[in-house]
Scaffold this active site. Structure first.
Site, PDB file in Angstrom:
ATOM      1  N   SER A   1       0.833  -1.200   0.000  1.00 35.75           N
ATOM      2  CA  SER A   1       0.000   0.000   0.000  1.00 35.75           C
ATOM      3  C   SER A   1       0.869   1.253   0.000  1.00 35.75           C
ATOM      4  O   SER A   1       1.973   1.254   0.569  1.00 35.75           O
ATOM      5  CB  SER A   1      -0.856  -0.019   1.266  1.00 35.75           C
ATOM      6  OG  SER A   1      -1.431   1.249   1.494  1.00 35.75           O
TER       7      SER A   1
ATOM      8  N   TYR B   1      -2.094  -1.328  10.865  1.00 40.10           N
ATOM      9  CA  TYR B   1      -2.298  -1.872   9.513  1.00 40.10           C
ATOM     10  C   TYR B   1      -1.120  -1.495   8.617  1.00 40.10           C
ATOM     11  O   TYR B   1      -0.533  -2.339   7.933  1.00 40.10           O
ATOM     12  CB  TYR B   1      -3.608  -1.348   8.916  1.00 40.10           C
ATOM     13  CG  TYR B   1      -3.680  -1.500   7.409  1.00 40.10           C
ATOM     14  CD1 TYR B   1      -3.945  -2.746   6.834  1.00 40.10           C
ATOM     15  CD2 TYR B   1      -3.454  -0.420   6.546  1.00 40.10           C
ATOM     16  CE1 TYR B   1      -3.988  -2.903   5.447  1.00 40.10           C
ATOM     17  CE2 TYR B   1      -3.490  -0.568   5.163  1.00 40.10           C
ATOM     18  CZ  TYR B   1      -3.756  -1.801   4.621  1.00 40.10           C
ATOM     19  OH  TYR B   1      -3.783  -1.952   3.256  1.00 40.10           O
TER      20      TYR B   1
ATOM     21  N   LYS C   1       2.077  -3.819   6.667  1.00 43.49           N
ATOM     22  CA  LYS C   1       2.514  -3.772   5.258  1.00 43.49           C
ATOM     23  C   LYS C   1       4.013  -3.500   5.181  1.00 43.49           C
ATOM     24  O   LYS C   1       4.736  -4.118   4.402  1.00 43.49           O
ATOM     25  CB  LYS C   1       1.749  -2.692   4.494  1.00 43.49           C
ATOM     26  CG  LYS C   1       0.268  -2.972   4.304  1.00 43.49           C
ATOM     27  CD  LYS C   1       0.028  -4.144   3.374  1.00 43.49           C
ATOM     28  CE  LYS C   1      -1.429  -4.507   3.263  1.00 43.49           C
ATOM     29  NZ  LYS C   1      -1.679  -5.847   2.750  1.00 43.49           N
TER      30      LYS C   1
HETATM   31  P1  NAD Z   1     -10.682  -7.635   0.951  1.00 43.46           P
HETATM   32  O1  NAD Z   1     -10.903  -7.666   2.410  1.00 43.46           O
HETATM   33  O2  NAD Z   1     -11.854  -7.439   0.057  1.00 43.46           O
HETATM   34  O3  NAD Z   1      -9.916  -8.967   0.477  1.00 43.46           O
HETATM   35  C1  NAD Z   1      -9.047  -9.679   1.321  1.00 43.46           C
HETATM   36  C2  NAD Z   1      -9.476 -11.141   1.279  1.00 43.46           C
HETATM   37  O4  NAD Z   1      -8.598 -11.906   2.098  1.00 43.46           O
HETATM   38  C3  NAD Z   1     -10.905 -11.345   1.817  1.00 43.46           C
HETATM   39  O5  NAD Z   1     -11.620 -12.145   0.914  1.00 43.46           O
HETATM   40  C4  NAD Z   1     -10.686 -12.061   3.157  1.00 43.46           C
HETATM   41  O6  NAD Z   1     -11.755 -12.933   3.472  1.00 43.46           O
HETATM   42  C5  NAD Z   1      -9.383 -12.798   2.883  1.00 43.46           C
HETATM   43  N1  NAD Z   1      -8.594 -13.124   4.071  1.00 43.46           N
HETATM   44  C6  NAD Z   1      -8.140 -12.297   5.051  1.00 43.46           C
HETATM   45  N2  NAD Z   1      -7.419 -12.996   5.956  1.00 43.46           N
HETATM   46  C7  NAD Z   1      -7.412 -14.289   5.531  1.00 43.46           C
HETATM   47  C8  NAD Z   1      -6.820 -15.490   6.021  1.00 43.46           C
HETATM   48  N3  NAD Z   1      -6.116 -15.524   7.148  1.00 43.46           N
HETATM   49  N4  NAD Z   1      -7.004 -16.632   5.313  1.00 43.46           N
HETATM   50  C9  NAD Z   1      -7.735 -16.638   4.165  1.00 43.46           C
HETATM   51  N5  NAD Z   1      -8.306 -15.538   3.652  1.00 43.46           N
HETATM   52  C10 NAD Z   1      -8.142 -14.374   4.338  1.00 43.46           C
HETATM   53  O7  NAD Z   1      -9.574  -6.519   0.657  1.00 43.46           O
HETATM   54  P2  NAD Z   1      -9.085  -5.911  -0.722  1.00 43.46           P
HETATM   55  O8  NAD Z   1      -9.536  -4.510  -0.778  1.00 43.46           O
HETATM   56  O9  NAD Z   1      -9.386  -6.830  -1.830  1.00 43.46           O
HETATM   57  O10 NAD Z   1      -7.523  -5.870  -0.450  1.00 43.46           O
HETATM   58  C11 NAD Z   1      -6.664  -6.935  -0.820  1.00 43.46           C
HETATM   59  C12 NAD Z   1      -5.276  -6.650  -0.274  1.00 43.46           C
HETATM   60  O11 NAD Z   1      -4.833  -5.400  -0.785  1.00 43.46           O
HETATM   61  C13 NAD Z   1      -5.204  -6.544   1.247  1.00 43.46           C
HETATM   62  O12 NAD Z   1      -4.017  -7.129   1.692  1.00 43.46           O
HETATM   63  C14 NAD Z   1      -5.186  -5.042   1.487  1.00 43.46           C
HETATM   64  O13 NAD Z   1      -4.522  -4.713   2.675  1.00 43.46           O
HETATM   65  C15 NAD Z   1      -4.405  -4.562   0.273  1.00 43.46           C
HETATM   66  N6  NAD Z   1      -4.715  -3.157  -0.059  1.00 43.46           N
HETATM   67  C16 NAD Z   1      -5.997  -2.787  -0.282  1.00 43.46           C
HETATM   68  C17 NAD Z   1      -6.287  -1.471  -0.578  1.00 43.46           C
HETATM   69  C18 NAD Z   1      -7.710  -1.023  -0.801  1.00 43.46           C
HETATM   70  O14 NAD Z   1      -7.956   0.182  -0.820  1.00 43.46           O
HETATM   71  N7  NAD Z   1      -8.670  -1.903  -1.008  1.00 43.46           N
HETATM   72  C19 NAD Z   1      -5.252  -0.526  -0.674  1.00 43.46           C
HETATM   73  C20 NAD Z   1      -3.942  -0.944  -0.452  1.00 43.46           C
HETATM   74  C21 NAD Z   1      -3.686  -2.275  -0.158  1.00 43.46           C
HETATM   75  C1  UD1 Z   2      -6.986   4.473   3.603  1.00 40.72           C
HETATM   76  C2  UD1 Z   2      -5.855   4.135   4.531  1.00 40.72           C
HETATM   77  C3  UD1 Z   2      -4.761   3.419   3.790  1.00 40.72           C
HETATM   78  C4  UD1 Z   2      -5.316   2.217   3.077  1.00 40.72           C
HETATM   79  C5  UD1 Z   2      -6.456   2.659   2.168  1.00 40.72           C
HETATM   80  C6  UD1 Z   2      -7.123   1.500   1.503  1.00 40.72           C
HETATM   81  C7  UD1 Z   2      -5.891   5.882   6.279  1.00 40.72           C
HETATM   82  C8  UD1 Z   2      -5.124   6.996   6.908  1.00 40.72           C
HETATM   83  N1  UD1 Z   2      -5.326   5.312   5.198  1.00 40.72           N
HETATM   84  O1  UD1 Z   2      -6.499   5.405   2.628  1.00 40.72           O
HETATM   85  O2  UD1 Z   2      -3.769   2.983   4.706  1.00 40.72           O
HETATM   86  O3  UD1 Z   2      -4.313   1.563   2.328  1.00 40.72           O
HETATM   87  O4  UD1 Z   2      -7.442   3.337   2.949  1.00 40.72           O
HETATM   88  O5  UD1 Z   2      -7.783   0.688   2.408  1.00 40.72           O
HETATM   89  O6  UD1 Z   2      -6.970   5.521   6.723  1.00 40.72           O
HETATM   90  N2  UD1 Z   2     -13.059  10.511   3.371  1.00 40.72           N
HETATM   91  C9  UD1 Z   2     -14.083  11.359   3.752  1.00 40.72           C
HETATM   92  N3  UD1 Z   2     -15.219  10.810   4.258  1.00 40.72           N
HETATM   93  C10 UD1 Z   2     -15.401   9.466   4.408  1.00 40.72           C
HETATM   94  C11 UD1 Z   2     -14.339   8.602   3.999  1.00 40.72           C
HETATM   95  C12 UD1 Z   2     -13.174   9.166   3.499  1.00 40.72           C
HETATM   96  O7  UD1 Z   2     -13.981  12.579   3.631  1.00 40.72           O
HETATM   97  O8  UD1 Z   2     -16.448   9.021   4.900  1.00 40.72           O
HETATM   98  C13 UD1 Z   2     -11.833  11.107   2.799  1.00 40.72           C
HETATM   99  C14 UD1 Z   2     -10.590  10.827   3.636  1.00 40.72           C
HETATM  100  O9  UD1 Z   2     -10.397  11.823   4.583  1.00 40.72           O
HETATM  101  C15 UD1 Z   2      -9.514  10.816   2.555  1.00 40.72           C
HETATM  102  C16 UD1 Z   2     -10.229  10.355   1.284  1.00 40.72           C
HETATM  103  O10 UD1 Z   2     -11.622  10.518   1.535  1.00 40.72           O
HETATM  104  O11 UD1 Z   2      -9.067  12.114   2.348  1.00 40.72           O
HETATM  105  C17 UD1 Z   2      -9.961   8.902   0.952  1.00 40.72           C
HETATM  106  O12 UD1 Z   2     -10.217   8.124   2.113  1.00 40.72           O
HETATM  107  P1  UD1 Z   2     -10.153   6.527   2.117  1.00 40.72           P
HETATM  108  O13 UD1 Z   2     -11.008   6.008   1.020  1.00 40.72           O
HETATM  109  O14 UD1 Z   2     -10.457   6.071   3.503  1.00 40.72           O
HETATM  110  O15 UD1 Z   2      -8.643   6.206   1.721  1.00 40.72           O
HETATM  111  P2  UD1 Z   2      -7.285   6.730   2.390  1.00 40.72           P
HETATM  112  O16 UD1 Z   2      -7.505   7.386   3.690  1.00 40.72           O
HETATM  113  O17 UD1 Z   2      -6.543   7.490   1.353  1.00 40.72           O
END
Ligand code: NAD
Ligand code: UD1
Length: 338
Positions: free
Chosen positions: A124, A149, A153
């Site tokens: 991330s 969290y 990472k």
């Molecule tokens: P998500 O929660 O939709 O997907 C994660 C999946 O992993 C889920 O299906 C959950 O059931 C499964 N899981 C968690 N722990 C497990 C375990 N111990 N054994 C088996 N399955 C398990 O999340 P996502 O948004 O698809 O994110 C995927 C990855 O990307 C995560 O590692 C997340 O931290 C990373 N990531 C996501 C974002 C975002 O904004 N969505 C941003 C940066 C990084």
């Molecule tokens: C967040 C996490 C980041 C993670 C990512 C994906 C933090 C500080 N960072 O990113 O570590 O990898 O999610 O899971 O939480 N916002 C509003 N109102 C809302 C929700 C969000 O104004 O109800 C704003 C937030 O202040 C931010 C932007 O929208 O400025 C994006 O927020 P969000 O979608 O939560 O992502 P990040 O905070 O960038």
């Protein structure tokens, strides 16, 4: 190639599964459905017309992961299986460290025993921390994270770098995602957060459909052009395409590469709200509230490395992201388990 998707039923994993299968790869899913539904796997099969072997397993369970790797001749592992709610990680740090780090170690151990040499990791932009100025480039050192969290990472990146340094056969690609939003254009798969969404786009979509009364914009006094925070939002299908390229790269190269997956263009919260309203012809009720603890004013990706190394750039624009989010939301107002 045959790819094991740990956490493949989740938001990013399900879209990646579709794009990998469409690119001609074989996909195997391991997920304990902690934050997802088996219905996502049904829909991946429906969209691809392919049978996708899937296992209801905890990826911390070494015996079970080992069994999957013995049953399938895996070429590459993608590790999506993490807990990802930032606020919850502050309340439950031990669960976050246990789940996120144990799953990584288990996968690495099983890969070693089963001669699997390519690992793609869901990292991330949060690992850049608050010290680094935007745009973030991959050569910057990891910064201090504001929550457990983020630290998981950062630590997992270090573990993977050390593992690939010690094992010349191992290839690791650390993908640093920026802010994934949107859904598959069919509206059959998408983001299905449990409870009140933490992230901006699902909150906007649930407000627009009437599940939430109004969106609170966290702060309008930031040093940005309109006072609201700016982020690099990326369409989840572009992110999925980036994984296809990363898997192919990891299978052909050795060592560790860190790669940003972002568009390189930041948008403010207000711009996102207005783009959503315009793309979908619907009002989003919102108010300004106080800043959210831990939020940075702005960050976005330097995205040249992904283009140079993987031949990948994001192709979908903000309108696509808003339209596809709304298409998914209106077709699945209560997510997968409606
Ligand atoms: P998500 O929660 O939709 O997907 C994660 C999946 O992993 C889920 O299906 C959950 O059931 C499964 N899981 C968690 N722990 C497990 C375990 N111990 N054994 C088996 N399955 C398990 O999340 P996502 O948004 O698809 O994110 C995927 C990855 O990307 C995560 O590692 C997340 O931290 C990373 N990531 C996501 C974002 C975002 O904004 N969505 C941003 C940066 C990084
Ligand atoms: C967040 C996490 C980041 C993670 C990512 C994906 C933090 C500080 N960072 O990113 O570590 O990898 O999610 O899971 O939480 N916002 C509003 N109102 C809302 C929700 C969000 O104004 O109800 C704003 C937030 O202040 C931010 C932007 O929208 O400025 C994006 O927020 P969000 O979608 O939560 O992502 P990040 O905070 O960038």
């Amino acid at each position: 190639m045959k790819i094991l998707l740990a956490g493949g039923a989740g938001y990013i994993g399900s879209h990646t599964a579709v794009q990998l299968a469409n690119a001609g790869h074989e996909v195997v899913i391991a997920d304990n459905y902690y934050n997802s539904s088996p219905e996502a796997v049904n829909r991946i099969q429906e969209l691809t017309g392919k049978e996708i072997p899937s296992y209801d397993v905890d990826v911390k369970d070494k015996a079970k992961v080992d069994q999957i790797m013995k049953e399938h001749k895996i070429d590459c592992v993608i590790h999506f299986a993490g807990l990802k709610a930032v606020g919850e990680s502050v309340q439950k740090p031990i669960e976050y460290y246990r789940n996120n780090i144990d799953t990584t170690l288990t996968l690495l151990e099983c890969m070693k025993e089963n001669d699997v040499h390519a690992f793609v990791f869901s990292s991330s932009a949060t690992v850049y921390g608050e010290e680094n100025p935007a745009p973030y480039t991959e050569t910057m050192t990891r910064g201090r994270c504001s929550n457990p969290y983020g630290w998981t990472k950062s630590m997992m990146e270090q573990i993977l770098e050390d593992a690939s340094k010690a094992d010349p056969e191992l290839s690791v690609v650390l993908l640093r995602y920026f802010n994934p939003i949107g859904a598959h254009e069919s509206g059959r798969i998408g983001e299905d957060p449990q409870g009140i969404p933490n992230n901006l786009m699902p909150y906007i979509a649930q407000t627009a459909i009437g599940r939430r009364e109004k969106l609170t914009i966290f702060g309008n006094d930031y040093p940005t052009p309109d006072g609201t925070c700016r982020r690099d939002y990326i369409h989840v299908m572009d992110l999925a395409d980036g994984h296809v390229k990363a898997v192919e790269y990891a299978c052909e190269n050795k060592g560790t590469e860190i790669i940003n997956l972002g568009t390189g263009t930041p948008y403010s919260v207000l711009e996102i709200v207005h783009a959503f309203e315009k793309s979908n012809g619907i009002k989003v009720n919102f108010e300004f509230g106080p800043r959210r603890e831990g939020d940075l004013p702005e960050f976005w990706a330097e995205s040249e490395k992904a283009e140079k190394l993987l031949g990948w750039t994001a192709k979908r624009n903000l309108e696509d992201m808003c339209r596809d989010t709304w298409n998914w939301q209106t077709k699945n107002p209560k997510g997968y388990n409606a």
